[in-house]
Design a protein around this motif. Structure first.
Motif, PDB file in Angstrom:
ATOM      1  N   VAL A  37     -25.739 -24.866   8.963  1.00  0.00           N
ATOM      2  CA  VAL A  37     -26.400 -25.719   9.936  1.00  0.00           C
ATOM      3  C   VAL A  37     -27.267 -26.711   9.186  1.00  0.00           C
ATOM      4  O   VAL A  37     -28.079 -26.343   8.348  1.00  0.00           O
ATOM      5  N   THR A  38     -27.106 -27.988   9.469  1.00  0.00           N
ATOM      6  CA  THR A  38     -27.890 -28.987   8.762  1.00  0.00           C
ATOM      7  C   THR A  38     -29.310 -28.988   9.278  1.00  0.00           C
ATOM      8  O   THR A  38     -29.593 -28.678  10.430  1.00  0.00           O
ATOM      9  N   GLY A  39     -30.237 -29.360   8.422  1.00  0.00           N
ATOM     10  CA  GLY A  39     -31.635 -29.365   8.799  1.00  0.00           C
ATOM     11  C   GLY A  39     -32.485 -29.068   7.599  1.00  0.00           C
ATOM     12  O   GLY A  39     -32.003 -28.961   6.469  1.00  0.00           O
ATOM     13  N   SER A  40     -33.778 -28.928   7.827  1.00  0.00           N
ATOM     14  CA  SER A  40     -34.715 -28.789   6.719  1.00  0.00           C
ATOM     15  C   SER A  40     -34.857 -27.355   6.226  1.00  0.00           C
ATOM     16  O   SER A  40     -35.395 -27.124   5.158  1.00  0.00           O
ATOM     17  N   ARG A  41     -34.379 -26.379   6.986  1.00  0.00           N
ATOM     18  CA  ARG A  41     -34.636 -24.986   6.638  1.00  0.00           C
ATOM     19  C   ARG A  41     -34.082 -24.627   5.257  1.00  0.00           C
ATOM     20  O   ARG A  41     -34.707 -23.905   4.514  1.00  0.00           O
ATOM     21  N   GLU A  42     -32.879 -25.151   4.921  1.00  0.00           N
ATOM     22  CA  GLU A  42     -32.246 -24.760   3.668  1.00  0.00           C
ATOM     23  C   GLU A  42     -33.048 -25.200   2.450  1.00  0.00           C
ATOM     24  O   GLU A  42     -32.886 -24.676   1.364  1.00  0.00           O
ATOM     25  N   SER A  43     -33.893 -26.220   2.593  1.00  0.00           N
ATOM     26  CA  SER A  43     -34.651 -26.726   1.460  1.00  0.00           C
ATOM     27  C   SER A  43     -36.045 -26.122   1.387  1.00  0.00           C
ATOM     28  O   SER A  43     -36.797 -26.430   0.474  1.00  0.00           O
ATOM     29  N   GLU A  44     -36.396 -25.274   2.328  1.00  0.00           N
ATOM     30  CA  GLU A  44     -37.727 -24.686   2.321  1.00  0.00           C
ATOM     31  C   GLU A  44     -37.798 -23.516   1.365  1.00  0.00           C
ATOM     32  O   GLU A  44     -36.803 -22.889   1.045  1.00  0.00           O
ATOM     33  N   ARG A  45     -39.021 -23.225   0.919  1.00  0.00           N
ATOM     34  CA  ARG A  45     -39.260 -22.110   0.027  1.00  0.00           C
ATOM     35  C   ARG A  45     -39.736 -20.915   0.837  1.00  0.00           C
ATOM     36  O   ARG A  45     -40.459 -21.072   1.817  1.00  0.00           O
ATOM     37  N   TYR A  46     -39.342 -19.745   0.389  1.00  0.00           N
ATOM     38  CA  TYR A  46     -39.759 -18.518   1.063  1.00  0.00           C
ATOM     39  C   TYR A  46     -40.528 -17.640   0.089  1.00  0.00           C
ATOM     40  O   TYR A  46     -40.257 -17.640  -1.117  1.00  0.00           O
ATOM     41  N   ASP A  47     -41.463 -16.897   0.639  1.00  0.00           N
ATOM     42  CA  ASP A  47     -42.081 -15.855  -0.171  1.00  0.00           C
ATOM     43  C   ASP A  47     -41.048 -14.788  -0.501  1.00  0.00           C
ATOM     44  O   ASP A  47     -40.946 -14.332  -1.642  1.00  0.00           O
ATOM     45  N   VAL A  48     -40.285 -14.385   0.518  1.00  0.00           N
ATOM     46  CA  VAL A  48     -39.307 -13.310   0.347  1.00  0.00           C
ATOM     47  C   VAL A  48     -38.030 -13.643   1.114  1.00  0.00           C
ATOM     48  O   VAL A  48     -38.099 -14.065   2.274  1.00  0.00           O
ATOM     49  N   VAL A  49     -36.897 -13.455   0.467  1.00  0.00           N
ATOM     50  CA  VAL A  49     -35.605 -13.462   1.156  1.00  0.00           C
ATOM     51  C   VAL A  49     -35.105 -12.025   1.192  1.00  0.00           C
ATOM     52  O   VAL A  49     -35.004 -11.365   0.151  1.00  0.00           O
ATOM     53  N   VAL A  50     -34.831 -11.541   2.387  1.00  0.00           N
ATOM     54  CA  VAL A  50     -34.297 -10.193   2.595  1.00  0.00           C
ATOM     55  C   VAL A  50     -32.807 -10.327   2.868  1.00  0.00           C
ATOM     56  O   VAL A  50     -32.403 -11.067   3.769  1.00  0.00           O
ATOM     57  N   VAL A  51     -31.993  -9.632   2.116  1.00  0.00           N
ATOM     58  CA  VAL A  51     -30.548  -9.675   2.307  1.00  0.00           C
ATOM     59  C   VAL A  51     -30.125  -8.391   3.004  1.00  0.00           C
ATOM     60  O   VAL A  51     -30.172  -7.305   2.426  1.00  0.00           O
ATOM     61  N   GLY A  52     -29.723  -8.512   4.246  1.00  0.00           N
ATOM     62  CA  GLY A  52     -29.326  -7.354   5.038  1.00  0.00           C
ATOM     63  C   GLY A  52     -30.279  -7.115   6.184  1.00  0.00           C
ATOM     64  O   GLY A  52     -31.476  -6.913   5.974  1.00  0.00           O
ATOM     65  N   ALA A  53     -29.744  -7.154   7.414  1.00  0.00           N
ATOM     66  CA  ALA A  53     -30.569  -6.986   8.606  1.00  0.00           C
ATOM     67  C   ALA A  53     -30.295  -5.666   9.294  1.00  0.00           C
ATOM     68  O   ALA A  53     -30.128  -5.596  10.515  1.00  0.00           O
ATOM     69  N   GLY A  54     -30.246  -4.589   8.496  1.00  0.00           N
ATOM     70  CA  GLY A  54     -30.240  -3.247   9.055  1.00  0.00           C
ATOM     71  C   GLY A  54     -31.671  -2.772   9.220  1.00  0.00           C
ATOM     72  O   GLY A  54     -32.625  -3.553   9.160  1.00  0.00           O
ATOM     73  N   ALA A  55     -31.837  -1.477   9.412  1.00  0.00           N
ATOM     74  CA  ALA A  55     -33.176  -0.931   9.634  1.00  0.00           C
ATOM     75  C   ALA A  55     -34.099  -1.196   8.442  1.00  0.00           C
ATOM     76  O   ALA A  55     -35.273  -1.529   8.614  1.00  0.00           O
ATOM     77  N   ALA A  56     -33.574  -1.052   7.223  1.00  0.00           N
ATOM     78  CA  ALA A  56     -34.397  -1.251   6.026  1.00  0.00           C
ATOM     79  C   ALA A  56     -34.834  -2.702   5.894  1.00  0.00           C
ATOM     80  O   ALA A  56     -36.021  -3.003   5.704  1.00  0.00           O
ATOM     81  N   GLY A  57     -33.877  -3.611   5.976  1.00  0.00           N
ATOM     82  CA  GLY A  57     -34.201  -5.020   5.810  1.00  0.00           C
ATOM     83  C   GLY A  57     -35.102  -5.554   6.902  1.00  0.00           C
ATOM     84  O   GLY A  57     -36.060  -6.294   6.631  1.00  0.00           O
ATOM     85  N   LEU A  58     -34.814  -5.185   8.152  1.00  0.00           N
ATOM     86  CA  LEU A  58     -35.624  -5.689   9.259  1.00  0.00           C
ATOM     87  C   LEU A  58     -37.041  -5.132   9.215  1.00  0.00           C
ATOM     88  O   LEU A  58     -38.003  -5.839   9.521  1.00  0.00           O
TER      89      LEU A  58
END
Length: 345
Positions: free
Chosen positions: A13-34
């Motif tokens: 999806v185009t937009g500004s989100r892809e260029s933003e910086r994150y403190d943390v990227v979580v890979v996986g939206a199961g119980a642990a990641g969420l």
């Protein structure tokens, strides 16, 4: 302070989100990641959760052993979890992470929202988008390596089961079978005896020792010899297990011990240390050997149930926030000294 709301989107999806910086990227939206994202969001950290939509427990109608959520459909838990995480400003991204790499010491790519200049990580999504993060949580889970027996996969998670603590109550007092497809089958059969008086171990390819046969007999677990040909189902229900001699052993549910295969390619790519069995090694908070990378849930512990994985996610989030805060304090002190300001008496 008012609540913030995150976004749900797909990669590309185009937009500004892809260029933003994150403190943390979580890979996986199961119980642990969420749960990790929930705690970090409440700590006012900038968080993105990336998920490919392949939960391990998708075939199961209900999950159990989770206080206040016992019997809840797994998909419902994840839906509620995503809503709660978004409430605290996390971005939920429906995509697959192809690989993760350190950002490089000379790049500000990993500079977090709080002003940190730490190298951080570059998270590459399928299709091209790139996320930048100061820290990474890998919560990609595992897949169950199932024996190749006709009729087994179709009934997996319904009346072909694995965990007695997850499903034993639902099949209590019914004729149960244990498929002898691996060394864990004997102990599984011995354990299941407390849920049913009618437990059969279908030996299949197992070469049982005299000691194992004695323990099974003492526990009133019957052993049926013969190679398994297929699982027999009718009208959407398991009816029995067919052997090579044509005999069908009637069973209403069978248990099998799958081979857990961690979805750890991302950790392998980061060269995180592993134990003698090939599983990533972590400390009690999920911290791996590579600074800035945490691994939680089934990708690190094949025995973790949903409630356990959620707790692992929370523990990682606490440690992560302390780690980020320590870095921020250290850099603030450097800036303070560089400004020439006098130290307060």
């Amino acid at each position: 302070m008012g609540e913030t709301t995150g976004t749900t989107r797909t990669a590309g999806v185009t937009g500004s989100r892809e260029s933003e910086r994150y403190d943390v990227v979580v890979v996986g939206a199961g119980a642990a990641g969420l749960n990790a994202a929930l705690v970090l969001g409440r700590a006012r950290r900038r968080v993105a959760v990336v998920d490919a939509g392949e939960p391990r427990n998708a075939p199961a109608a209900h999950m159990h052993g989770y206080l206040s959520r016992d019997g809840m459909p797994p998909a419902a838990l994840l839906a509620v979890g995503r809503e709660e995480v978004a409430r605290y400003g996390a971005d939920l991204i429906d995509a697959r992470v192809e690989h993760i790499e350190p950002a490089g010491a000379d790049a500000d790519a990993g500079a977090g929202p709080a002003g940190s200049a730490a190298p951080g990580f570059v998270v590459h999504l399928a299709g091209g988008p790139v996320l930048h993060a100061r820290r990474v949580v890998v919560a990609t889970g595992l897949r169950d390596g199932l024996p190749e027996l006709p009729g087994l996969v179709e009934r997996w998670g319904q009346d072909v089961l694995h965990c007695p603590y997850c499903h034993g109550w639902e099949v209590r007092d019914r004729p149960l079978g244990v498929l002898g497809t691996g060394p864990g089958a004997v102990n599984q059969a011995l354990l299941l005896r407390q849920w049913s008086a009618d437990v059969v171990l279908l030996a299949h390819t197992l070469a049982l020792t005299d000691d194992e046969r004695e323990r099974l007999a003492a526990r009133d677990v019957r052993v049926v010899e013969g190679r398994i040909v297929r699982l027999v189902s009718d009208d959407g229900r398991l009816r029995g297990v067919e052997l090579a001699n044509g005999q069908v052993v009637p069973r209403e549910a069978v248990f099998v011990f799958p081979q857990p295969v961690p979805r750890d390619a991302l950790l392998f790519g980061l060269d995180c240390a592993r134990d003698d069995n090939g599983w990533v090694t972590t400390d009690r908070t999920g911290r791996t050997s590579l600074p800035g990378v945490w691994a939680v849930g089934n990708v690190a512990d094949p025995r973790a149930q949903v409630v356990t994985a959620a707790g692992m996610g929370a523990a990682a989030a606490f440690a992560l926030d302390h780690d980020l805060a320590a870095e921020e304090v250290e850099r603030a002190v450097v800036r303070y000294r560089a400004s020439g300001a006098a130290v307060p008496a």
